[in-house]
Scaffold this motif. Structure first.
Motif, PDB file in Angstrom:
ATOM      1  N   VAL A 223       0.835  -1.206   0.000  1.00 62.03           N
ATOM      2  CA  VAL A 223       0.000   0.000   0.000  1.00 62.03           C
ATOM      3  C   VAL A 223       0.869   1.256   0.000  1.00 62.03           C
ATOM      4  O   VAL A 223       0.575   2.235  -0.711  1.00 62.03           O
ATOM      5  N   LEU A 224       1.943   1.247   0.780  1.00 64.32           N
ATOM      6  CA  LEU A 224       2.808   2.429   0.858  1.00 64.32           C
ATOM      7  C   LEU A 224       3.526   2.702  -0.460  1.00 64.32           C
ATOM      8  O   LEU A 224       3.964   3.838  -0.704  1.00 64.32           O
ATOM      9  N   ARG A 225       3.645   1.673  -1.308  1.00 64.08           N
ATOM     10  CA  ARG A 225       4.278   1.868  -2.623  1.00 64.08           C
ATOM     11  C   ARG A 225       3.290   2.357  -3.677  1.00 64.08           C
ATOM     12  O   ARG A 225       3.704   2.714  -4.790  1.00 64.08           O
ATOM     13  N   MET A 226       2.006   2.383  -3.346  1.00 66.20           N
ATOM     14  CA  MET A 226       1.000   2.862  -4.302  1.00 66.20           C
ATOM     15  C   MET A 226       1.127   4.372  -4.475  1.00 66.20           C
ATOM     16  O   MET A 226       1.266   5.120  -3.510  1.00 66.20           O
ATOM     17  N   ARG A 227       1.086   4.826  -5.720  1.00 68.51           N
ATOM     18  CA  ARG A 227       1.236   6.252  -6.002  1.00 68.51           C
ATOM     19  C   ARG A 227      -0.049   7.024  -5.773  1.00 68.51           C
ATOM     20  O   ARG A 227      -0.024   8.187  -5.388  1.00 68.51           O
ATOM     21  N   SER A 228      -1.169   6.386  -6.033  1.00 71.67           N
ATOM     22  CA  SER A 228      -2.452   7.073  -5.921  1.00 71.67           C
ATOM     23  C   SER A 228      -2.958   7.059  -4.479  1.00 71.67           C
ATOM     24  O   SER A 228      -3.020   6.007  -3.841  1.00 71.67           O
ATOM     25  N   ALA A 229      -3.306   8.251  -3.967  1.00 67.09           N
ATOM     26  CA  ALA A 229      -3.875   8.350  -2.622  1.00 67.09           C
ATOM     27  C   ALA A 229      -5.218   7.628  -2.538  1.00 67.09           C
ATOM     28  O   ALA A 229      -5.561   7.038  -1.509  1.00 67.09           O
ATOM     29  N   GLN A 230      -5.968   7.662  -3.647  1.00 62.07           N
ATOM     30  CA  GLN A 230      -7.264   6.984  -3.683  1.00 62.07           C
ATOM     31  C   GLN A 230      -7.094   5.468  -3.578  1.00 62.07           C
ATOM     32  O   GLN A 230      -7.856   4.793  -2.883  1.00 62.07           O
ATOM     33  N   SER A 231      -6.077   4.944  -4.245  1.00 58.21           N
ATOM     34  CA  SER A 231      -5.814   3.499  -4.178  1.00 58.21           C
ATOM     35  C   SER A 231      -5.387   3.090  -2.774  1.00 58.21           C
ATOM     36  O   SER A 231      -5.810   2.045  -2.263  1.00 58.21           O
ATOM     37  N   ARG A 232      -4.550   3.925  -2.146  1.00 58.63           N
ATOM     38  CA  ARG A 232      -4.125   3.629  -0.771  1.00 58.63           C
ATOM     39  C   ARG A 232      -5.309   3.642   0.178  1.00 58.63           C
ATOM     40  O   ARG A 232      -5.445   2.769   1.041  1.00 58.63           O
ATOM     41  N   SER A 233      -6.179   4.631   0.017  1.00 65.33           N
ATOM     42  CA  SER A 233      -7.351   4.737   0.883  1.00 65.33           C
ATOM     43  C   SER A 233      -8.275   3.534   0.709  1.00 65.33           C
ATOM     44  O   SER A 233      -8.788   2.977   1.692  1.00 65.33           O
ATOM     45  N   ARG A 234      -8.479   3.110  -0.549  1.00 63.76           N
ATOM     46  CA  ARG A 234      -9.347   1.965  -0.818  1.00 63.76           C
ATOM     47  C   ARG A 234      -8.768   0.689  -0.201  1.00 63.76           C
ATOM     48  O   ARG A 234      -9.492  -0.126   0.374  1.00 63.76           O
TER      49      ARG A 234
END
Length: 314
Positions: A223-234
């Motif tokens: 999750v911490l490697r995900m660039r999109s804040a929306q993807s991290r939140s989901r």
């Protein structure tokens, strides 16, 4: 189970011996039990009738709800009856049966929580392989293995707990037949049985919590490697409910069983009430209030129900 069982019945001392408190507690715990049944049955019905919820995560959640219903039913009806009755006896066979059911569904729940953590790990860390890794066949195998291990574990714990001789007092200082208060009534040496049970509980808790911990460490790194804040939140939202349920279940279980024998029975009873009565009620709310899919399915069913009622002739 071997041993010389001279006792034919036990007396459960219950939560409290104060008559002025027993009736309010009866009302409170009856409400909690009804909410537990309605909430968990609601989760199961949603899975059956809403096609969009026919996924591995909700398949596991359905079995968790089933375990919660049975787990609570093993304890609550007898506890409720004892709160309003002067006769708080339970037969030896009834005590064995109650403990076996409690152990079986408790162990099953711990394994189902671990399976759900593994499911979230695959879904977030290996999404392209999810359909292959968590297939319908694998789902059934994981659930079946959880119940199988729970059955074997319950047999071991029940045999160790009730395998000695009961020739002294018959009063169990608890509201159900649990390990520690039952051991206090045995006349025979219980050291080896206690070691076996402690070892089994430790292996079970460490094993299942280890799977959960390793799964979520991998999830957090992904999750911490995900660039999109929306993807991290989901991703965090899909895990938050499960982590909350895990914390409630393992926190109270560890407090009760992975500590030296406690002299504070009132604290042990409060912890026992929490994981046998309160947690099964909270799980449906934990998994539904933060879950858009469940809330969407609920609102759609309610809309269809309202429409159906509107078309019915008066």
């Amino acid at each position: 189970m071997g041993g010389n069982h001279t006792q034919t019945k036990f007396v459960l001392l219950g939560i409290t011996d104060s008559p002025s408190v027993q009736v309010p507690l009866f009302g409170l715990f009856l409400l909690i039990y009804i909410v537990t049944l309605v909430g968990n049955l609601g989760i199961m019905v949603l899975f059956w009738v809403v096609p969009s919820l026919h996924t591995p995560m909700y398949f596991f959640l359905t079995h968790l709800s089933f375990a919660d219903i049975c787990y609570s039913t093993v304890i609550s009806p007898k506890m409720l009856a004892d709160l309003l009755s002067e006769n708080k006896t339970i037969s030896f066979a009834g005590c064995v049966t109650q403990f076996h059911g409690f152990a079986f569904f408790g162990i099953a729940e711990s394994h189902l929580l671990a399976v759900m953590a593994y499911d979230r790990y695959v879904a977030i860390c290996n999404p392209l392989l999810y359909v292959t890794v968590i297939s319908n066949r694998v789902c059934r195998q994981l659930v079946a293995s959880s119940y199988l291990f729970a059955f074997l574990g319950a047999i071991v714990c029940t045999g160790c707990t009730f395998g000695g001789s009961f020739c002294g007092p018959n009063q169990i200082d608890h509201f159900f037949c649990d390990i520690s208060p039952v051991f206090k009534l045995e006349c025979s040496d219980t050291r080896s049985s206690k070691i076996v049970i402690f070892a089994f509980v430790t292996i079970n808790v460490v094993g299942t919590s280890g799977v959960i911990l390793l799964s979520y460490i991998s999830v957090l790194r992904t999750v911490l490697r995900m660039r999109s804040a929306q993807s991290r939140s989901r991703a965090f939202n899909t895990c938050a409910s499960h982590l909350t349920a895990v914390s409630l279940f393992y926190g109270t279980i560890s407090f009760t069983y992975l500590q030296p024998a406690s002299n504070h029975r009132s604290l042990d009873k409060v912890a026992s009430i929490f994981y046998t009565v309160v947690t099964p009620m909270l799980n449906p709310f934990i998994y539904s209030l933060r879950n858009k899919e469940v809330k969407g399915a609920l609102s759609k069913i309610m809309e269809n129900t309202v429409l159906l009622v509107g078309f019915l002739p008066l």
